[in-house]
Design a protein around this motif. Structure first.
Motif, PDB file in Angstrom:
ATOM      1  N   LEU A   8      39.687  29.787  35.163  1.00 23.82           N
ATOM      2  CA  LEU A   8      40.527  30.446  36.192  1.00 23.82           C
ATOM      3  C   LEU A   8      41.368  31.521  35.611  1.00 23.82           C
ATOM      4  O   LEU A   8      41.991  31.515  34.350  1.00 23.82           O
ATOM      5  CB  LEU A   8      41.514  29.320  36.787  1.00 23.82           C
ATOM      6  CG  LEU A   8      40.789  28.362  37.406  1.00 23.82           C
ATOM      7  CD1 LEU A   8      41.873  27.270  38.093  1.00 23.82           C
ATOM      8  CD2 LEU A   8      40.174  29.042  38.856  1.00 23.82           C
ATOM      9  N   TYR A   9      41.150  32.678  36.017  1.00 24.56           N
ATOM     10  CA  TYR A   9      41.923  34.081  35.567  1.00 24.56           C
ATOM     11  C   TYR A   9      41.970  34.973  36.639  1.00 24.56           C
ATOM     12  O   TYR A   9      40.924  35.126  37.336  1.00 24.56           O
ATOM     13  CB  TYR A   9      41.283  34.587  34.436  1.00 24.56           C
ATOM     14  CG  TYR A   9      39.962  35.107  34.301  1.00 24.56           C
ATOM     15  CD1 TYR A   9      38.890  34.293  34.247  1.00 24.56           C
ATOM     16  CD2 TYR A   9      39.563  36.343  34.449  1.00 24.56           C
ATOM     17  CE1 TYR A   9      37.478  34.339  34.248  1.00 24.56           C
ATOM     18  CE2 TYR A   9      38.046  36.715  34.619  1.00 24.56           C
ATOM     19  CZ  TYR A   9      37.342  35.723  34.429  1.00 24.56           C
ATOM     20  OH  TYR A   9      35.956  36.056  34.483  1.00 24.56           O
ATOM     21  N   VAL A  10      43.089  35.634  36.484  1.00 26.37           N
ATOM     22  CA  VAL A  10      43.262  36.759  37.905  1.00 26.37           C
ATOM     23  C   VAL A  10      42.524  37.943  38.019  1.00 26.37           C
ATOM     24  O   VAL A  10      41.996  38.028  38.689  1.00 26.37           O
ATOM     25  CB  VAL A  10      44.853  36.867  37.974  1.00 26.37           C
ATOM     26  CG1 VAL A  10      45.318  37.814  38.917  1.00 26.37           C
ATOM     27  CG2 VAL A  10      45.760  35.648  38.225  1.00 26.37           C
ATOM     28  N   SER A  11      42.566  38.541  36.844  1.00 29.10           N
ATOM     29  CA  SER A  11      41.564  39.766  36.544  1.00 29.10           C
ATOM     30  C   SER A  11      41.271  40.160  35.458  1.00 29.10           C
ATOM     31  O   SER A  11      41.701  39.582  34.411  1.00 29.10           O
ATOM     32  CB  SER A  11      42.725  40.773  37.340  1.00 29.10           C
ATOM     33  OG  SER A  11      43.766  41.097  36.349  1.00 29.10           O
ATOM     34  N   PHE A  55      39.594  48.953  40.058  1.00 31.01           N
ATOM     35  CA  PHE A  55      38.866  48.117  39.352  1.00 31.01           C
ATOM     36  C   PHE A  55      38.834  46.673  39.627  1.00 31.01           C
ATOM     37  O   PHE A  55      37.601  46.002  39.814  1.00 31.01           O
ATOM     38  CB  PHE A  55      39.306  48.223  37.597  1.00 31.01           C
ATOM     39  CG  PHE A  55      38.171  47.745  36.890  1.00 31.01           C
ATOM     40  CD1 PHE A  55      37.002  48.398  36.746  1.00 31.01           C
ATOM     41  CD2 PHE A  55      38.411  46.414  36.266  1.00 31.01           C
ATOM     42  CE1 PHE A  55      35.944  47.780  35.945  1.00 31.01           C
ATOM     43  CE2 PHE A  55      37.444  45.881  35.511  1.00 31.01           C
ATOM     44  CZ  PHE A  55      36.217  46.365  35.154  1.00 31.01           C
ATOM     45  N   GLU A  56      39.822  46.165  40.428  1.00 32.05           N
ATOM     46  CA  GLU A  56      39.846  44.799  40.844  1.00 32.05           C
ATOM     47  C   GLU A  56      38.796  44.617  42.126  1.00 32.05           C
ATOM     48  O   GLU A  56      38.138  43.746  41.841  1.00 32.05           O
ATOM     49  CB  GLU A  56      41.151  44.559  41.230  1.00 32.05           C
ATOM     50  CG  GLU A  56      41.399  42.970  41.683  1.00 32.05           C
ATOM     51  CD  GLU A  56      42.924  42.858  42.228  1.00 32.05           C
ATOM     52  OE1 GLU A  56      43.144  41.573  42.173  1.00 32.05           O
ATOM     53  OE2 GLU A  56      43.511  43.625  42.555  1.00 32.05           O
ATOM     54  N   SER A 102      33.442  43.161  43.982  1.00 33.95           N
ATOM     55  CA  SER A 102      31.908  43.385  44.556  1.00 33.95           C
ATOM     56  C   SER A 102      30.988  42.586  43.533  1.00 33.95           C
ATOM     57  O   SER A 102      29.851  42.235  44.324  1.00 33.95           O
ATOM     58  CB  SER A 102      31.855  44.894  44.799  1.00 33.95           C
ATOM     59  OG  SER A 102      30.644  45.081  45.459  1.00 33.95           O
ATOM     60  N   ILE A 103      31.176  42.937  42.165  1.00 29.65           N
ATOM     61  CA  ILE A 103      30.121  42.264  41.450  1.00 29.65           C
ATOM     62  C   ILE A 103      30.035  40.823  41.586  1.00 29.65           C
ATOM     63  O   ILE A 103      28.903  40.338  41.452  1.00 29.65           O
ATOM     64  CB  ILE A 103      30.469  42.882  39.899  1.00 29.65           C
ATOM     65  CG1 ILE A 103      30.449  44.444  39.799  1.00 29.65           C
ATOM     66  CG2 ILE A 103      29.553  42.047  38.848  1.00 29.65           C
ATOM     67  CD1 ILE A 103      30.913  44.997  38.395  1.00 29.65           C
ATOM     68  N   THR A 123      32.585  51.659  44.416  1.00 33.16           N
ATOM     69  CA  THR A 123      32.966  52.763  43.548  1.00 33.16           C
ATOM     70  C   THR A 123      34.413  52.400  42.907  1.00 33.16           C
ATOM     71  O   THR A 123      35.196  51.905  43.671  1.00 33.16           O
ATOM     72  CB  THR A 123      32.915  54.027  44.272  1.00 33.16           C
ATOM     73  OG1 THR A 123      33.811  53.925  45.438  1.00 33.16           O
ATOM     74  CG2 THR A 123      31.669  54.337  44.796  1.00 33.16           C
ATOM     75  N   CYS A 124      34.727  52.934  41.759  1.00 32.80           N
ATOM     76  CA  CYS A 124      35.933  52.709  41.051  1.00 32.80           C
ATOM     77  C   CYS A 124      36.560  54.198  40.786  1.00 32.80           C
ATOM     78  O   CYS A 124      35.583  54.923  40.102  1.00 32.80           O
ATOM     79  CB  CYS A 124      35.926  51.876  40.013  1.00 32.80           C
ATOM     80  SG  CYS A 124      37.394  51.603  39.101  1.00 32.80           S
ATOM     81  N   TYR A 125      37.612  54.513  41.096  1.00 30.05           N
ATOM     82  CA  TYR A 125      38.262  55.905  40.820  1.00 30.05           C
ATOM     83  C   TYR A 125      39.281  55.551  39.976  1.00 30.05           C
ATOM     84  O   TYR A 125      40.473  54.919  40.403  1.00 30.05           O
ATOM     85  CB  TYR A 125      38.456  56.634  42.220  1.00 30.05           C
ATOM     86  CG  TYR A 125      39.139  57.914  41.931  1.00 30.05           C
ATOM     87  CD1 TYR A 125      38.647  58.774  41.098  1.00 30.05           C
ATOM     88  CD2 TYR A 125      40.309  58.210  42.535  1.00 30.05           C
ATOM     89  CE1 TYR A 125      39.346  59.989  40.948  1.00 30.05           C
ATOM     90  CE2 TYR A 125      41.103  59.262  42.240  1.00 30.05           C
ATOM     91  CZ  TYR A 125      40.463  60.228  41.670  1.00 30.05           C
ATOM     92  OH  TYR A 125      41.069  61.594  41.290  1.00 30.05           O
TER      93      TYR A 125
END
Length: 246
Positions: A7-10, A226-227, A232-233, A204-206
């Motif tokens: 378990l980890y947030v990000s 990025f989160e 999505s990944i 997409t990540c900007y």
């Protein structure tokens, strides 16, 4: 090492460190060229080493690993060419190929100088690459499962990228008003969002960042953080791995 099941947030800390590493690598490349007496035009001295996006690539690869894909399925260094429809092959920055399924293909691009010329090049590359691989899948060149495509884009935060831009030519028809006096940062945001809206890429990540060591990593668009890219990944990974249980 995979962290699947923990378990980890990000990946916030890893992400910000990877962005900073981008600038460290660029600076190192420039210093090495200067030591050799090599002079490149404009900002090209910073990027001719081609390694500046490696930390970010490794981080995205780690997300796939944490979701359960084995090391041999994740390609960052070789075996990165995919067959195309309009051309024989195209090399991507990161591929995940698992049990004869093309799970994902990811491009990571940046602009840190010559914003006008580089922006046009990035747009043409991104649209062309996605269209090529989507059509190649339709023509049954890429296996049985539709691939997930990801696009990561970062632009340097400096005055030139923040300034409003003006149309220098007289187009035959009116330009989309959203581009009126839009800065290169705003144009980049529109570009990345439309790649997603037109379903050329699944995520997409900007990112906007600066070479200044104490500067913050900025993600100005809440729909392209990025989160969300990682989420999505994860969704794609779980779908593909669930097929193994059928």
């Amino acid at each position: 090492m995979s962290r699947r099941g923990k378990l980890y947030v990000s990946y916030k800390v890893e992400f910000e460190e990877s962005v900073k590493d981008y600038w460290r690598v660029r600076a190192g490349q420039r210093r090495r060229q200067e030591d050799r007496g090599v002079v490149d035009v404009g900002g090209r001295a910073d990027v001719t080493g081609g390694q500046q996006m490696k930390s970010l690539t490794r981080l995205i690869a780690q997300v796939f690993a944490d979701e359960g894909f084995p090391e041999e399925s994740i390609r960052m260094h070789s075996g990165l060419d995919l067959p195309g429809y309009y051309r024989p092959t195209k090399e991507w920055d990161l591929l995940v190929v698992h049990n004869e399924n093309l799970v994902a293909a990811v491009e990571l691009k940046s602009i840190a100088s010559s914003f006008g010329n580089n922006m046009n090049n990035r747009i043409e590359e991104a649209v062309g690459s996605a269209e090529d691989v989507r059509t190649a899948f339709r023509e049954q060149l890429l296996g049985p499962t539709k691939p997930w495509l990801g696009y990561f884009f970062m632009i340097a935060d400096e005055q030139k990228s923040r300034n409003p831009t003006r149309q220098r030519t007289s187009p035959a028809f009116p330009v989309d008003p959203l581009f009126d006096e839009a800065s290169y940062q705003k144009r980049s945001e529109l570009f990345c969002r439309r790649l997603y809206l037109e379903e050329l890429y699944d995520a997409t990540c900007y990112v906007v960042s600066s070479k200044e060591p104490e500067s913050q990593v900025v993600q100005p668009a809440l729909d392209m953080t990025f989160e969300r890219f990682v989420a999505s990944i994860k969704g794609r990974a779980r779908f593909i791995l669930s097929l193994e249980d059928l």
